[in-house]
Structures are given as structure tokens and as C-alpha cells.
Write an enzyme that holds these catalytic residues in place. Structure first.
Site, PDB file in Angstrom:
ATOM      1  CG  ASN A  95      -1.524   1.337   1.521  1.00 13.77           C
ATOM      2  OD1 ASN A  95      -2.467   1.751   0.850  1.00 13.77           O
ATOM      3  ND2 ASN A  95      -0.976   2.052   2.508  1.00 13.77           N
ATOM      4  CE1 TYR A 161      -0.099   7.622  -6.816  1.00 10.76           C
ATOM      5  CE2 TYR A 161      -1.880   7.619  -8.424  1.00 10.76           C
ATOM      6  CZ  TYR A 161      -1.402   7.312  -7.166  1.00 10.76           C
ATOM      7  OH  TYR A 161      -2.226   6.680  -6.262  1.00 10.76           O
ATOM      8  CE  LYS A 165      -0.438   3.684  -6.653  1.00 16.20           C
ATOM      9  NZ  LYS A 165      -0.257   2.790  -5.486  1.00 16.20           N
TER      10      LYS A 165
END
Length: 263
Positions: A95, A161, A165
Site C-alpha cells: 500500500n 504516478y 501504478k
């Protein structure tokens, strides 16, 4: 007496970035269902200790370990600290993460792309590779990677980002096929905007008014922004008995996303 249907009794979990926000909610929920939980933090030791204290106050079992996700050589020591306390890890929730700087592709330098790839892709994959030999020996193991619903919508000024991801999501889809014969389930949970410190900062960057999050909530599905606990419950369902036949899936926790338009 039979165990509750969502019990994680006997499981040993590692939750990275477990001191705040979504990670803290996941750590609490896994512990509430009976898992022994190791959670990592980067800088805020007090926040991590508070989560551990909360878990222990309700009869749960938890331990906090300092870690920087991009420092790949540090994972063996983190894993050893958790396993020395609780036994072999058979449940990983990856996470930990950071936001990018909100610049365009043209204005983002190579160092920014490298930084986000290290934190969101290369660091987590190094941890996964370190854990796999142990996970393969367990009766059941689970890996859940927390991604973002933004990977599919690809809004402007998010490229470092989104790329990072998307990279870890792709690796996890491959990993799910590679490891299912070894009893390892691999799934992705992709929240939309979540009511956390990071979520509030993102909202404030576009609207500095004090009630900006309330205004977003009013326009959101079901009249509210996603809570960290919404994400935690999905993770717990995937890694619990009900998720025993689920792997290689991407679950969005975004209230169904934005309403479609005809133009």
C-alpha cells in the site's frame, strides 16, 4: 466452536504504509479478523505506534517496522522483524506510496519518473520477490496491491504516478498466472478519491476553500467520498475465505466511477 466466515485466524500479514489513511484502516481490519499484522511506516513513528496500540487495545496482534519502500535492500530486515515475532508471512498488502508533483509530461524530469517507479513498482516488486519462496510453502497466500482508479482515467498532470501504478498492475496480472499453481492469489484494489490526508491535499490543490472536500462529497456516488474502511473491507474480503477462488482481478472502489455522458 467454528471460526467466523471471514476469519483470518492464523494468518500473518504485512501491510506497507500502514501508519495512516488506507494502510492503517487495512491493518486494523485484518487484525480485527484475527491476523497478526506487521505494518511499515516511513517517517511518522508515532502514527504507526498509535495504530499498533489501537489494534492491541481491542485484543489484536500488531507490530510496527520502519521501512522506505524504495530502499529495496532493506526488505529482508523488515520481513525478518515481522517473521521473528509472528512466523512466516502469508499475506502482503502493498500500500505504501507517494503522489507525483502535479506537472505535465513535458515538465516532469526523468528523476520524477524514476522516483515514482521506485516507490510504486520496483520497491514493491522487490518485496514480493523476497516473500514468494515463503508464500509458496503456505497452504494459502495472498498478495494485494493497492493501486488507483486513475490508472484507467489518466487525468492530466499525473503521468509519473499513473505510469508507476500501471507498471505494478501489469506485473501483478502476470504474477497471478505464474503463482496460482503455488497457492498464491494476487489481486489489485484500485480506489478512487479517498478521504485521507493525501486525498484532502489533492482536493485542496484544485480548490483551496475550507469546505472543498464537502463539495466533492456532495457530487460523489452515494453522497460521500470513499472512506479508508471501504477499501479495507474489500481487501479483507479478497484475502479471506470468501476470496479463495479469486486471483488476477482488479477491483475498483470508486462508487462506480463518474457517470457516463453522451458527448
Amino acid at each position: 466452536m467454528s471460526l467466523r466466515s471471514d476469519s483470518l485466524e492464523g494468518r500473518v500479514a504485512l501491510v506497507t504504509g500502514g501508519s495512516r489513511g488506507v494502510g492503517a484502516a487495512i491493518a486494523r481490519d485484518l487484525a480485527a479478523r484475527g491476523a497478526s499484522v506487521g505494518l511499515t511506516y516511513h517517517r511518522n513513528a508515532k502514527a504507526a505506534d498509535d495504530v499498533v496500540s489501537d489494534i492491541r487495545s481491542t485484543g489484536g496482534v500488531a507490530l510496527a517496522v520502519k521501512a522506505a519502500v524504495e530502499e529495496r535492500d532493506g526488505w529482508p530486515a523488515v520481513v525478518a522483524a515481522v517473521e521473528d515475532e509472528f512466523g512466516p508471512i502469508d499475506l502482503l498488502v502493498s500500500n505504501a506510496g507517494i503522489a507525483s508533483r502535479g506537472q505535465s509530461v513535458a515538465d516532469s524530469d526523468a528523476a520524477e519518473f524514476d522516483r515514482l517507479m521506485n516507490v510504486h513498482a520496483f520497491g514493491p516488486l522487490a518485496l514480493i520477490r523476497h516473500l514468494l519462496p515463503t508464500m509458496r510453502r503456505a497452504d494459502r497466500s495472498d498478495i494485494v496491491v493497492i493501486s488507483s482508479a486513475l490508472v484507467m482515467s489518466a487525468p492530466p498532470y499525473t503521468a509519473p504516478y499513473i505510469m508507476a501504478k500501471a507498471a505494478v498492475e501489469s506485473a501483478c496480472r502476470v504474477l497471478a498466472f505464474e503463482e496460482r499453481d503455488n497457492g498464491v492469489r494476487v489481486n489489485i484494489v484500485a480506489p478512487g478519491l479517498v478521504d485521507t490526508d493525501m486525498g484532502n491535499r489533492l482536493v485542496a490543490s484544485g480548490d483551496s476553500s475550507p469546505d472543498a472536500m464537502s463539495a466533492v462529497a456532495a457530487r460523489s456516488p452515494f453522497g460521500r467520498v470513499c472512506a479508508p474502511e471501504d477499501v479495507a473491507h474489500v481487501v479483507s474480503a479478497l484475502v479471506g475465505p470468501a476470496g479463495g477462488y479469486i486471483t488476477g482481478q482488479r477491483v475498483c472502489v470508486d462508487g462506480g466511477g463518474s457517470a457516463p455522458t453522451t458527448h
